[in-house]
Scaffold this motif. Sequence first.
Motif, PDB file in Angstrom:
ATOM      1  N   GLY A 195      83.795  62.432  44.389  1.00 14.74           N
ATOM      2  CA  GLY A 195      84.726  61.384  44.779  1.00 14.74           C
ATOM      3  C   GLY A 195      84.303  60.080  43.506  1.00 14.74           C
ATOM      4  O   GLY A 195      83.307  60.374  42.849  1.00 14.74           O
ATOM      5  N   THR A 196      85.434  59.461  43.257  1.00 15.04           N
ATOM      6  CA  THR A 196      85.058  58.608  42.174  1.00 15.04           C
ATOM      7  C   THR A 196      84.542  57.145  42.372  1.00 15.04           C
ATOM      8  O   THR A 196      84.144  56.551  41.628  1.00 15.04           O
ATOM      9  N   LYS A 197      84.255  56.916  43.488  1.00 12.97           N
ATOM     10  CA  LYS A 197      83.577  55.736  43.959  1.00 12.97           C
ATOM     11  C   LYS A 197      82.099  55.666  43.584  1.00 12.97           C
ATOM     12  O   LYS A 197      81.702  54.661  42.771  1.00 12.97           O
ATOM     13  N   TYR A 226      89.894  46.667  42.452  1.00 12.29           N
ATOM     14  CA  TYR A 226      88.948  47.354  43.096  1.00 12.29           C
ATOM     15  C   TYR A 226      87.455  47.146  43.187  1.00 12.29           C
ATOM     16  O   TYR A 226      87.151  46.841  41.911  1.00 12.29           O
ATOM     17  N   TYR A 272      84.218  48.090  40.436  1.00 15.65           N
ATOM     18  CA  TYR A 272      83.914  48.038  39.080  1.00 15.65           C
ATOM     19  C   TYR A 272      82.846  46.870  39.071  1.00 15.65           C
ATOM     20  O   TYR A 272      82.033  47.072  37.997  1.00 15.65           O
ATOM     21  N   ASN A 315      92.769  50.118  35.289  1.00 16.27           N
ATOM     22  CA  ASN A 315      93.168  50.900  36.537  1.00 16.27           C
ATOM     23  C   ASN A 315      94.777  50.841  36.787  1.00 16.27           C
ATOM     24  O   ASN A 315      95.202  49.725  37.131  1.00 16.27           O
ATOM     25  N   ASN A 370      95.232  49.213  41.785  1.00 18.73           N
ATOM     26  CA  ASN A 370      94.765  48.835  43.321  1.00 18.73           C
ATOM     27  C   ASN A 370      94.076  47.427  43.160  1.00 18.73           C
ATOM     28  O   ASN A 370      93.089  47.362  42.533  1.00 18.73           O
ATOM     29  N   ASP A 416      90.786  54.392  35.280  1.00 22.22           N
ATOM     30  CA  ASP A 416      90.821  54.909  36.661  1.00 22.22           C
ATOM     31  C   ASP A 416      92.310  55.401  36.894  1.00 22.22           C
ATOM     32  O   ASP A 416      93.135  54.132  37.134  1.00 22.22           O
ATOM     33  N   CYS A 462      93.406  57.146  39.641  1.00 18.47           N
ATOM     34  CA  CYS A 462      93.365  57.733  40.753  1.00 18.47           C
ATOM     35  C   CYS A 462      94.757  57.810  41.668  1.00 18.47           C
ATOM     36  O   CYS A 462      95.115  58.531  42.547  1.00 18.47           O
ATOM     37  N   TYR A 463      95.763  56.576  41.300  1.00 16.50           N
ATOM     38  CA  TYR A 463      96.924  56.511  41.819  1.00 16.50           C
ATOM     39  C   TYR A 463      98.097  57.190  40.994  1.00 16.50           C
ATOM     40  O   TYR A 463      99.406  56.876  41.424  1.00 16.50           O
ATOM     41  N   SER A 468      90.725  61.338  41.125  1.00 17.19           N
ATOM     42  CA  SER A 468      90.344  61.705  42.305  1.00 17.19           C
ATOM     43  C   SER A 468      91.268  62.554  43.226  1.00 17.19           C
ATOM     44  O   SER A 468      92.562  62.388  43.151  1.00 17.19           O
ATOM     45  N   SER A 479      90.949  62.408  46.386  1.00 15.96           N
ATOM     46  CA  SER A 479      91.170  61.624  47.530  1.00 15.96           C
ATOM     47  C   SER A 479      92.587  61.277  48.200  1.00 15.96           C
ATOM     48  O   SER A 479      93.345  61.404  48.929  1.00 15.96           O
ATOM     49  N   LYS A 480      93.308  60.762  47.070  1.00 18.41           N
ATOM     50  CA  LYS A 480      94.665  60.322  47.117  1.00 18.41           C
ATOM     51  C   LYS A 480      95.677  61.184  46.953  1.00 18.41           C
ATOM     52  O   LYS A 480      96.462  61.402  47.662  1.00 18.41           O
ATOM     53  N   ARG A 517      85.438  64.393  49.306  1.00 18.64           N
ATOM     54  CA  ARG A 517      84.653  63.798  48.230  1.00 18.64           C
ATOM     55  C   ARG A 517      84.665  64.696  46.967  1.00 18.64           C
ATOM     56  O   ARG A 517      83.672  65.341  46.490  1.00 18.64           O
ATOM     57  N   TYR A 568     100.144  50.527  48.031  1.00 19.85           N
ATOM     58  CA  TYR A 568     100.050  49.418  48.590  1.00 19.85           C
ATOM     59  C   TYR A 568     101.142  48.218  48.433  1.00 19.85           C
ATOM     60  O   TYR A 568     101.507  48.179  47.140  1.00 19.85           O
TER      61      TYR A 568
HETATM   62  C1  LIG Z   1      91.168  52.245  42.125  1.00 19.83           C
HETATM   63  C2  LIG Z   1      90.203  53.019  43.037  1.00 19.83           C
HETATM   64  N1  LIG Z   1      89.263  53.625  42.409  1.00 19.83           N
HETATM   65  C3  LIG Z   1      88.595  54.811  42.955  1.00 19.83           C
HETATM   66  C4  LIG Z   1      88.842  54.885  44.413  1.00 19.83           C
HETATM   67  C5  LIG Z   1      87.740  55.657  44.887  1.00 19.83           C
HETATM   68  O1  LIG Z   1      88.211  57.051  45.525  1.00 19.83           O
HETATM   69  P1  LIG Z   1      87.479  58.053  45.813  1.00 19.83           P
HETATM   70  O2  LIG Z   1      85.645  57.857  45.922  1.00 19.83           O
HETATM   71  O3  LIG Z   1      87.691  58.575  47.227  1.00 19.83           O
HETATM   72  O4  LIG Z   1      87.565  59.124  44.844  1.00 19.83           O
HETATM   73  C6  LIG Z   1      89.591  54.100  45.109  1.00 19.83           C
HETATM   74  C7  LIG Z   1      89.734  54.220  46.558  1.00 19.83           C
HETATM   75  O5  LIG Z   1      90.219  53.500  47.230  1.00 19.83           O
HETATM   76  C8  LIG Z   1      90.338  53.166  44.339  1.00 19.83           C
HETATM   77  O6  LIG Z   1      91.362  52.495  44.851  1.00 19.83           O
END
Ligand SMILES: Cc1ncc(COP(=O)(O)O)c(C=O)c1O
Length: 374
Positions: A98-100, A127, A130, A171, A175, A200, A202-203, A228, A230-231, A239, A316
């Motif tokens: 996962g990217t977190k 987010y 960072y 990003n 987000n 980043d 991910c969206y 990611s 995830s989304k 993950r 969002y």
């Molecule tokens: C901007 C951004 N980066 C990274 C993530 C992390 O996502 P994940 O760890 O599920 O890949 C999120 C999750 O909400 C996010 O909003």
Amino acid sequence: MASITDRPGFVPPPYPYDRLDRFKPLAERLDGGLVDLSIGTPIDAPPDAVITALGSSGAERGYPPSIGSLEFRSAVRRWIDRRFGVDVPVAQIGACVGTKEFVGTLPQWLRLRRPDRDTVLYPAVSYPTYEMGAILAGCRAVPVPPTPDGSLDLAAIAPGDADRALALWVNSPSNPTGALDDLGEAAAWGRSHGVPVFSDECYVEFTWSGEGRTILEHGLDGVVAVHSLSKRSNLAGVRIGFYAGDADLVHYLQEVRKHVGLMVPGPAQAAGVAALDDDTHVGIQRERYLRRLERLAGVLRRWSGCEIALPAGGFYLWFDAGDGWEFTERLATVGGALVSPGDFYGAGGAQFVRVAVVQPDERIELVAARLGLG
Ligand SMILES: Cc1ncc(COP(=O)(O)O)c(C=O)c1O
């Protein structure tokens, strides 16, 4: 005698979403219970092929490659090529859990390599990880303000901060704001200042204004795109994510991350291949999010009188509510819906709220009915 645990030192701040717990009983009181629009956690099902791959890969017994299996990284390469028309050699792609974790740990790895630098540049309203990644590495976290259109105001970065920077985070789509950045400008700024740019993205599959973009379209040198599943594929519980770009940076991160034991489980990597090779489910998900964004924007606009625009990307709603915490409490009390006060994403967001459209249509309709707009 003082115990060694009494020493003053780092105390983790409260996790932002834990601060919402006090509003939950307000919403739970209502018939039908709480409708949680706070955390951006997907609720829709991933494709069947992904679930099948998770259960049938046979990859449970041995240790998975930390950098990502050749199959996974090849699927990433195919996706980047198909989606953006950019060819990234497999050697310049790495897997992350996962990217977190990637965002949260990156500054400490960069600092080890460049002990003469100590600063992480990141979007002022963003987010939270960072900033937290910089703090966890003992670095300076320096916010970069937005321009009026919501992109990063790179000209506002002080030369002294640029000289000390280990990385610049961008990003896009953002987000929480949904704004899109000029990634070509960010890449050029990084190259001209000798600062690696981490993008980043991910969206990116949920880009509503124009086509989704990657920084990799502007060349791989000095930049790393972070993605990611995830989304994109509703796999936050599995993950899995990846980073791709500059040969030297990616190689360094692959090597250092091996030593920490950062490994995506083998079955998750197999699921990632199935997810990346399929675009149909992403199209379906896109329609769901757009429908929910439009419906909730309409409902909340009529109920609150706030100006609520649809985002340029992401899932969002982000709008000026006067006072983010007051709005959050009022919506929890009357509509039974929990949203995120904007100061979770930086002091500049204090008047705003963020609404994640991660509930099924019928739950959104329940909120509309409670607000008298069903
Ligand atoms: C901007 C951004 N980066 C990274 C993530 C992390 O996502 P994940 O760890 O599920 O890949 C999120 C999750 O909400 C996010 O909003």
